[in-house]
Design an enzyme around this catalytic site. Structure first.
Site: not given
Ligand code: NDP
Length: 499
Positions: A197, A249-252, A254, A271, A305, A402
């Site tokens: 995804k 993606g985000s820690t939250e 994750g 990650e 990140c 972050e």
């Molecule tokens: P998210 O963690 O929400 O997004 C990462 C991926 O997870 C996207 O494909 C997202 O879909 C998907 N996702 C969102 N919610 C869920 C869920 N409940 N279950 C499974 N998958 C999910 O990051 P954001 O894009 O909202 O960014 C928010 C913050 O996160 C940023 O400001 C940054 O600080 C941090 N971040 C860190 C990254 C890293 O590489 N460490 C990368 C991206 C963000 P969708 O795109 O539709 O939300």
């Protein structure tokens, strides 16, 4: 009078030294008006019939409509992946699997300009980064893992490596194609099939990649791509037919995924975020260090990140470093991502821009001193001026959270121990940088820093052979290198113990 003197006479010295626009042509790219979900080797309509627009963040212009996958679509994709795993992919010889990966790598190289233009258009990153970093590295990941596909027995001797089955992979918007390559290449090399995804705001290069898969004649169902927002990701995590989840993606989010998977027996790698310290000692080559600081935080608008978002400068060189940094900041060109001269492109989304603004405001309110070079931003689109904060206390939000934007927080230290203590004073532990001329100091710092990656006299260097991943709230598991294969394999532990 010589020819040269005559010409100089006629052309007066230019009044300014601005760069002329050098836009990359867009006509190499043909976009569909609407994209379906890639399931079983076909682009199909989503069950719900729901689509959403995806835009160019530098102009806010819509680029195409993309399908929102629902529960039933995710189910179809997982079934297609399971079917492909059980009826062919897991049985073909590893050398055959390698051939598909080599093909994908070569097609990516051949079509790299097209992909680079699309990556910059949909994500906002400067074309020189998508062209020189994202695309070459994406192809390199496929080449690298193609090499391992038929050597798993050598990679893990006496461990009887076996594919695990169907991998669910969820990726973010900061390196859309590169994160896809990090996820798909090792999974396929190890003999798995995948459902991936992409992020909601940057689905287009993943959808163009489906064309590469067709060109490479990858059997249907081996790779499935379901677009949509977080709900689609959540469905994939929950699905019982998935054997492993890989998330960046985000820690939250994750943490939420980890809670969801607890007790299910599914494999998981996370990650997540970071708040890396980039540490400059007083014996460092200062001009190189300043370039490393700039690359560390303004590369990809700071949407990285492992960005070096906390600069730790030894007190004795604080003034010259800040002076050089401000001077260098004035030369950064912010603007059109498709212009080859652009250093800092557009912020990926309105939501991310608001997050950056909010945290920058908190920095000013808490008492940090802000510096932004004079800079004219385009009228439309999402932009943020490269920013440096000095006078930052460790407790400020801009030193703790972050920001994921072009914002640097500067702190100082006196001794190496103090540098280590401050660098490790964060819930994260993804990366760090050390700038010094002493090899012994590099080794001693690397041992003490709680970070998955420590760069020495460089920053943001990536290589498919090198494992990447975090400590603490930056997640667990490694991507890249042999470590990156391990999480896509079942390894016979009793063999390893000699049992
Ligand atoms: P998210 O963690 O929400 O997004 C990462 C991926 O997870 C996207 O494909 C997202 O879909 C998907 N996702 C969102 N919610 C869920 C869920 N409940 N279950 C499974 N998958 C999910 O990051 P954001 O894009 O909202 O960014 C928010 C913050 O996160 C940023 O400001 C940054 O600080 C941090 N971040 C860190 C990254 C890293 O590489 N460490 C990368 C991206 C963000 P969708 O795109 O539709 O939300």
């Amino acid at each position: 009078m010589t020819d040269l003197e005559r010409r100089q006479d006629r052309s007066p010295v230019p009044s300014g030294w601005d760069y002329a626009p050098a836009p990359e042509a867009r006509d190499i790219l043909t976009l569909e008006e609407r994209y379906g979900l890639f399931i079983g080797g076909e682009l199909v309509e989503p069950g719900s019939g729901e689509y959403f627009p995806t835009i160019d963040p530098s102009s806010e212009e819509p680029l195409a409509e993309v399908a929102q996958a629902g529960k039933e679509d995710v189910d179809l994709a997982v079934r297609a992946a399971r079917d492909a795993f059980e009826n062919g992919w897991s049985d073909i010889s590893p050398a055959e699997r390698a051939k598909y990966l080599y093909r994908i790598a070569r097609i990516l190289q051949e079509r790299s300009r097209e992909f680079a233009v699309l990556e910059s258009l949909n994500g906002g990153k400067p074309i020189k980064e998508s062209r020189d970093v994202d695309l070459p590295l994406s192809a390199a990941h496929f080449f690298y893992y193609a090499g391992w596909a038929d050597k798993l027995e050598y990679a893990f001797p006496n461990r009887r490596p076996k594919a695990i089955g169907v991998a669910g992979q969820i990726i973010p918007w900061n390196f859309p194609l590169l994160m896809l390559a990090w996820k798909i290449a090792p999974a396929l090399a190890a003999g798995n099939t995948v459902v991936l995804k992409p992020a909601e705001t940057t689905p287009l290069t993943a959808l163009l990649f489906t064309d590469v898969l067709r060109q490479a004649e990858l059997p249907p169902g081996v790779v499935n791509i379901v677009t949509g927002d977080g709900r689609a990701g959540a469905e994939l995590v929950k699905h019982e037919g998935v054997d492993k989840i890989a998330f960046t993606g985000s820690t939250e989010v994750g943490k939420a995924i980890q809670r969801e998977l607890a007790g299910t027996g599914k494999k998981l790698t996370l990650e997540l975020g970071g708040k890396a310290a980039n540490i400059v000692f007083d014996d460092a080559a200062l001009d190189q260090a300043v370039e490393g600081i700039i690359n560390g935080i303004y590369f990809n608008q700071g949407h990285v990140c492992c960005a070096g978002s906390r600069l730790l400068v030894q007190e004795s060189i604080y003034e010259p470093v800040i002076e050089k940094l401000k001077l260098r900041l004035k030369t950064l060109r912010v603007g059109d991502p498709l212009d080859k001269n652009t250093d800092v492109g557009a912020i990926n989304s309105k939501q991310q821009l608001e997050k950056i603004r909010h945290l920058v405001k908190s920095g000013e309110e808490e008492g940090a001193e802000i510096y932004q070079p004079p800079c004219r931003l385009p009228d439309k689109g999402y932009w943020f001026v490269p920013t440096v904060f000095t006078n930052v206390a460790q407790s400020y939000r801009i030193a703790q959270e972050e920001i994921f934007g072009p914002v640097l927080s500067v702190l100082t230290f006196r001794t190496p121990d103090e540098a280590v203590e401050k660098a490790n004073n964060t819930p994260y532990g993804l990366s760090a940088g050390v700038w010094t001329e002493k090899g012994s100091r590099i080794l001693s710092m690397a041992q003490k820093l709680k970070a998955g990656v420590v760069w020495a006299n460089t920053y943001n260097r990536f290589d498919p052979t090198s494992p990447f991943g975090g400590y603490k709230e930056s997640g667990f598991g490694r991507e890249g290198g042999l470590h990156g294969l391990e999480s896509y394999l079942d390894l016979d532990e009793s063999e390893a113990r000699g049992g």
